[in-house]
Design a protein around this motif. Structure first.
Motif, PDB file in Angstrom:
ATOM      1  N   GLU A   1       0.942  -1.179   0.046  1.00  0.00           N
ATOM      2  CA  GLU A   1       0.193   0.173   0.024  1.00  0.00           C
ATOM      3  C   GLU A   1       0.877   1.395   0.032  1.00  0.00           C
ATOM      4  N   LEU A   2       1.679   1.329   1.004  1.00  0.00           N
ATOM      5  CA  LEU A   2       2.692   2.511   0.968  1.00  0.00           C
ATOM      6  C   LEU A   2       3.404   2.840  -0.421  1.00  0.00           C
ATOM      7  N   GLN A   3       4.051   1.661  -1.066  1.00  0.00           N
ATOM      8  CA  GLN A   3       4.791   1.569  -2.115  1.00  0.00           C
ATOM      9  C   GLN A   3       3.687   2.137  -3.460  1.00  0.00           C
ATOM     10  N   GLU A   4       2.502   1.747  -3.385  1.00  0.00           N
ATOM     11  CA  GLU A   4       1.639   2.122  -4.534  1.00  0.00           C
ATOM     12  C   GLU A   4       1.243   3.684  -4.394  1.00  0.00           C
ATOM     13  N   LYS A   5       0.927   4.080  -3.021  1.00  0.00           N
ATOM     14  CA  LYS A   5       0.899   5.396  -2.646  1.00  0.00           C
ATOM     15  C   LYS A   5       2.103   6.408  -3.228  1.00  0.00           C
ATOM     16  N   SER A   6       3.209   6.081  -2.998  1.00  0.00           N
ATOM     17  CA  SER A   6       4.359   6.509  -3.350  1.00  0.00           C
ATOM     18  C   SER A   6       4.445   6.897  -4.803  1.00  0.00           C
ATOM     19  N   THR A   7       4.075   5.773  -5.480  1.00  0.00           N
ATOM     20  CA  THR A   7       4.423   5.786  -6.862  1.00  0.00           C
ATOM     21  C   THR A   7       3.290   6.453  -7.756  1.00  0.00           C
ATOM     22  N   THR A   8       2.032   6.122  -7.317  1.00  0.00           N
ATOM     23  CA  THR A   8       0.907   6.582  -7.896  1.00  0.00           C
ATOM     24  C   THR A   8       0.223   7.644  -7.343  1.00  0.00           C
ATOM     25  N   GLY A   9       0.288   7.985  -6.002  1.00  0.00           N
ATOM     26  CA  GLY A   9      -0.317   9.095  -5.435  1.00  0.00           C
ATOM     27  C   GLY A   9      -1.539   8.639  -4.659  1.00  0.00           C
ATOM     28  N   SER A  10      -1.835   7.207  -4.842  1.00  0.00           N
ATOM     29  CA  SER A  10      -3.154   6.836  -4.362  1.00  0.00           C
ATOM     30  C   SER A  10      -3.225   5.445  -4.015  1.00  0.00           C
ATOM     31  N   TYR A  11      -3.956   4.813  -3.449  1.00  0.00           N
ATOM     32  CA  TYR A  11      -4.207   3.506  -3.244  1.00  0.00           C
ATOM     33  C   TYR A  11      -5.744   3.096  -2.801  1.00  0.00           C
ATOM     34  N   GLU A  12      -6.237   2.381  -3.491  1.00  0.00           N
ATOM     35  CA  GLU A  12      -7.679   1.946  -3.831  1.00  0.00           C
ATOM     36  C   GLU A  12      -8.009   0.513  -2.893  1.00  0.00           C
ATOM     37  N   LYS A  13      -8.250   0.492  -1.692  1.00  0.00           N
ATOM     38  CA  LYS A  13      -8.799  -0.634  -1.188  1.00  0.00           C
ATOM     39  C   LYS A  13     -10.002  -1.472  -1.698  1.00  0.00           C
ATOM     40  N   SER A  14      -9.678  -2.893  -1.807  1.00  0.00           N
ATOM     41  CA  SER A  14     -10.576  -3.544  -2.279  1.00  0.00           C
ATOM     42  C   SER A  14     -11.929  -3.834  -1.071  1.00  0.00           C
ATOM     43  N   GLU A  15     -13.033  -4.261  -1.326  1.00  0.00           N
ATOM     44  CA  GLU A  15     -14.112  -4.125  -0.758  1.00  0.00           C
ATOM     45  C   GLU A  15     -14.039  -4.704   0.719  1.00  0.00           C
ATOM     46  N   PHE A  16     -13.479  -5.730   0.921  1.00  0.00           N
ATOM     47  CA  PHE A  16     -13.220  -6.505   2.089  1.00  0.00           C
ATOM     48  C   PHE A  16     -11.682  -6.578   2.492  1.00  0.00           C
ATOM     49  N   GLU A  17     -11.168  -5.554   2.057  1.00  0.00           N
ATOM     50  CA  GLU A  17      -9.584  -5.752   2.602  1.00  0.00           C
ATOM     51  C   GLU A  17      -9.469  -5.449   4.018  1.00  0.00           C
ATOM     52  N   ASP A  18      -9.974  -4.638   4.563  1.00  0.00           N
ATOM     53  CA  ASP A  18      -9.880  -4.380   6.064  1.00  0.00           C
ATOM     54  C   ASP A  18     -10.253  -5.695   6.951  1.00  0.00           C
ATOM     55  N   ILE A  19     -11.409  -6.481   6.467  1.00  0.00           N
ATOM     56  CA  ILE A  19     -11.626  -7.748   7.006  1.00  0.00           C
ATOM     57  C   ILE A  19     -10.604  -8.636   6.805  1.00  0.00           C
ATOM     58  N   ASP A  20     -10.010  -8.904   5.610  1.00  0.00           N
ATOM     59  CA  ASP A  20      -8.822  -9.729   5.431  1.00  0.00           C
ATOM     60  C   ASP A  20      -7.619  -9.345   6.225  1.00  0.00           C
ATOM     61  N   SER A  21      -7.314  -8.134   6.643  1.00  0.00           N
ATOM     62  CA  SER A  21      -6.271  -7.652   7.383  1.00  0.00           C
ATOM     63  C   SER A  21      -6.593  -8.198   8.598  1.00  0.00           C
ATOM     64  N   ILE A  22      -7.793  -8.022   9.263  1.00  0.00           N
ATOM     65  CA  ILE A  22      -8.054  -8.546  10.533  1.00  0.00           C
ATOM     66  C   ILE A  22      -8.185  -9.793  10.590  1.00  0.00           C
ATOM     67  N   LYS A  23      -8.135 -10.671   9.663  1.00  0.00           N
ATOM     68  CA  LYS A  23      -7.929 -12.256   9.523  1.00  0.00           C
ATOM     69  C   LYS A  23      -6.561 -12.543   9.797  1.00  0.00           C
ATOM     70  N   ASN A  24      -5.955 -12.107   8.860  1.00  0.00           N
ATOM     71  CA  ASN A  24      -4.489 -12.182   8.733  1.00  0.00           C
ATOM     72  C   ASN A  24      -3.805 -11.905  10.083  1.00  0.00           C
ATOM     73  N   GLY A  25      -4.120 -10.682  10.564  1.00  0.00           N
ATOM     74  CA  GLY A  25      -3.469 -10.266  11.783  1.00  0.00           C
ATOM     75  C   GLY A  25      -3.617 -11.096  13.134  1.00  0.00           C
ATOM     76  N   ILE A  26      -5.006 -11.927  12.944  1.00  0.00           N
ATOM     77  CA  ILE A  26      -5.005 -12.914  13.925  1.00  0.00           C
ATOM     78  C   ILE A  26      -4.355 -14.042  13.670  1.00  0.00           C
ATOM     79  N   VAL A  27      -4.499 -14.514  12.494  1.00  0.00           N
ATOM     80  CA  VAL A  27      -3.846 -16.039  12.480  1.00  0.00           C
ATOM     81  C   VAL A  27      -2.274 -15.974  12.083  1.00  0.00           C
ATOM     82  N   GLY A  28      -1.718 -14.826  11.845  1.00  0.00           N
ATOM     83  CA  GLY A  28      -0.417 -14.683  11.289  1.00  0.00           C
ATOM     84  C   GLY A  28       0.579 -14.594  12.422  1.00  0.00           C
ATOM     85  N   PHE A  29       1.943 -14.955  11.969  1.00  0.00           N
ATOM     86  CA  PHE A  29       2.962 -15.282  13.263  1.00  0.00           C
ATOM     87  C   PHE A  29       3.199 -14.031  13.494  1.00  0.00           C
TER      88      PHE A  29
END
Length: 367
Positions: free
Chosen positions: A251-279
């Motif tokens: 996300e940071l890379q895309e913002k720095s190169t294109t000036g913006s970043y568009e989240k997918s519809e349920f990206e935050d939900i995926d982040s919640i899931k990955n944060g829970i199950v990830g090491f």
């Protein structure tokens, strides 16, 4: 009239009804199946749907109040800690007094796990769990809102449109936080700024402090007195490994190169899931000192909060290794070197910077 009905957590007498509705919500059942049985053949979905509903009905029938629900959450936390961390350490929690309502103003790295680790530490210490501030941008699915509010979350209306609507939303939020702390003597958790610190730099947004003051400013309470009444305690949460690091870097890379970043519809939900199950490796939660001295302006309060959060941030071998690698030196941490080898080449410098920044912040403030 309940002036906070649309943002507050659910009360005990609402829990059973909310759970009954959740069990009958197809989107909720579908999400559980997708989460727990993702690798099962598609033809099993019908059977799984019936089985999941049956198990949920049996489990939720035992939950009659918010405390019951949180005890279930505690069970999941224990399992998650065993499988995704090497150690969890709490520092400074002995300074807290049972029955007091504290405003825990925390750095923010993970959507769900930051308040969850704070909550778990309070629970282990025999203290009251927190009411959690959560943005309505995360609540696009109604069942997610229900689950969060069952777990003592209250809603921050970030999607309010127009100045008048936004000011009304912030005023209601400020009143709810003040009411929770001074009248209910409940603990509050809120991030030091909107959104996660994806670059690893922890800084408090002065707008958060100004929002805290809104309700008491109307009552002509002086700023320093208002801040003391809120019993603000800065909290530093540090993860040896961030399960969402590569996604944040992208996300940071895309913002720095294109000036913006568009989240997918349920990206935050995926982040919640990955944060829970990830090491996560080792996790350290440090409770700072109660800010009970005069901070005469929002800027002075921000400076004190930032000073404590940065100073109390527990530095891991991963932070030291990242800074060494950025400086062209050899990493002394083999595990971190192997971890970085799994990162896409284009994102490596961004990921290294993310891990190095907490240490750089500490070093800069020490000079």
């Amino acid at each position: 009239m309940d002036q906070f009905h649309d943002i507050r957590p659910y009360n005990d007498d609402e829990v059973a009804g909310v759970l009954e509705n959740l069990v009958e919500t197809p989107d909720f059942i579908k999400t559980i199946i997708g989460f727990r049985f993702a690798k099962w053949p598609h033809w099993t979905r019908g059977v799984l749907n019936s089985l999941v509903k049956l198990v949920l009905k049996r489990e939720t029938s035992k939950i009659q109040c918010v405390h019951d629900f949180q005890m279930k959450v505690a069970d999941y936390m224990e399992r998650m800690i065993k499988t995704t961390t090497t150690d969890v350490e709490y520092r400074g929690i002995e300074k807290l007094t049972k029955g007091e309502g504290y405003l825990f103003l925390s750095n923010h790295r993970d959507i769900a796990m930051d308040p969850a680790f704070v909550n778990y530490g309070l629970y282990l210490a025999g203290l009251d769990t927190v009411r959690i501030a959560i943005g309505d941008n995360l609540l696009r699915r109604e069942f997610v809102s229900d689950l969060m509010r069952l777990n003592k979350s209250f809603i921050v209306k970030r999607s309010a449109n127009g100045v008048r609507e936004m000011m009304a939303a912030f005023g209601q939020l400020s009143s709810y936080i003040t009411h929770s702390l001074t009248e209910d003597h409940s603990n509050i958790w809120i991030a030091q700024k909107e959104g996660r610190a994806k670059d690893g730099i922890d800084q408090t947004d002065p707008a958060i402090i100004k929002m805290f003051y809104m309700s008491q400013k109307k009552q002509k309470v002086a700023f320093p007195d208002a801040m003391k009444s809120l019993k603000i305690v800065p909290v530093s949460i540090s993860y040896e490994y961030d399960p969402c690091a590569f996604d944040k870097a992208n996300e940071l890379q895309e913002k720095s190169t294109t000036g913006s970043y568009e989240k997918s519809e349920f990206e935050d939900i995926d982040s919640i899931k990955n944060g829970i199950v990830g090491f996560k490796g080792k996790v350290v939660v440090t409770f700072g000192d109660l800010i009970d001295h005069n901070c005469d302006t929002p800027e002075a309060m921000v400076e004190e909060i930032d000073r404590q959060i940065v100073a109390n941030y527990a530095i891991h071998p991963s932070n030291e290794a990242a800074l060494a690698m950025l400086n062209g030196e050899k990493s002394g941490d083999k595990a971190f070197s192997e971890y970085i080898d799994t990162c896409p080449e284009a994102l490596r410098k961004t990921v290294l910077q993310m891990y190095a920044n907490p240490l750089i912040q500490q070093q800069n403030r020490a000079q």
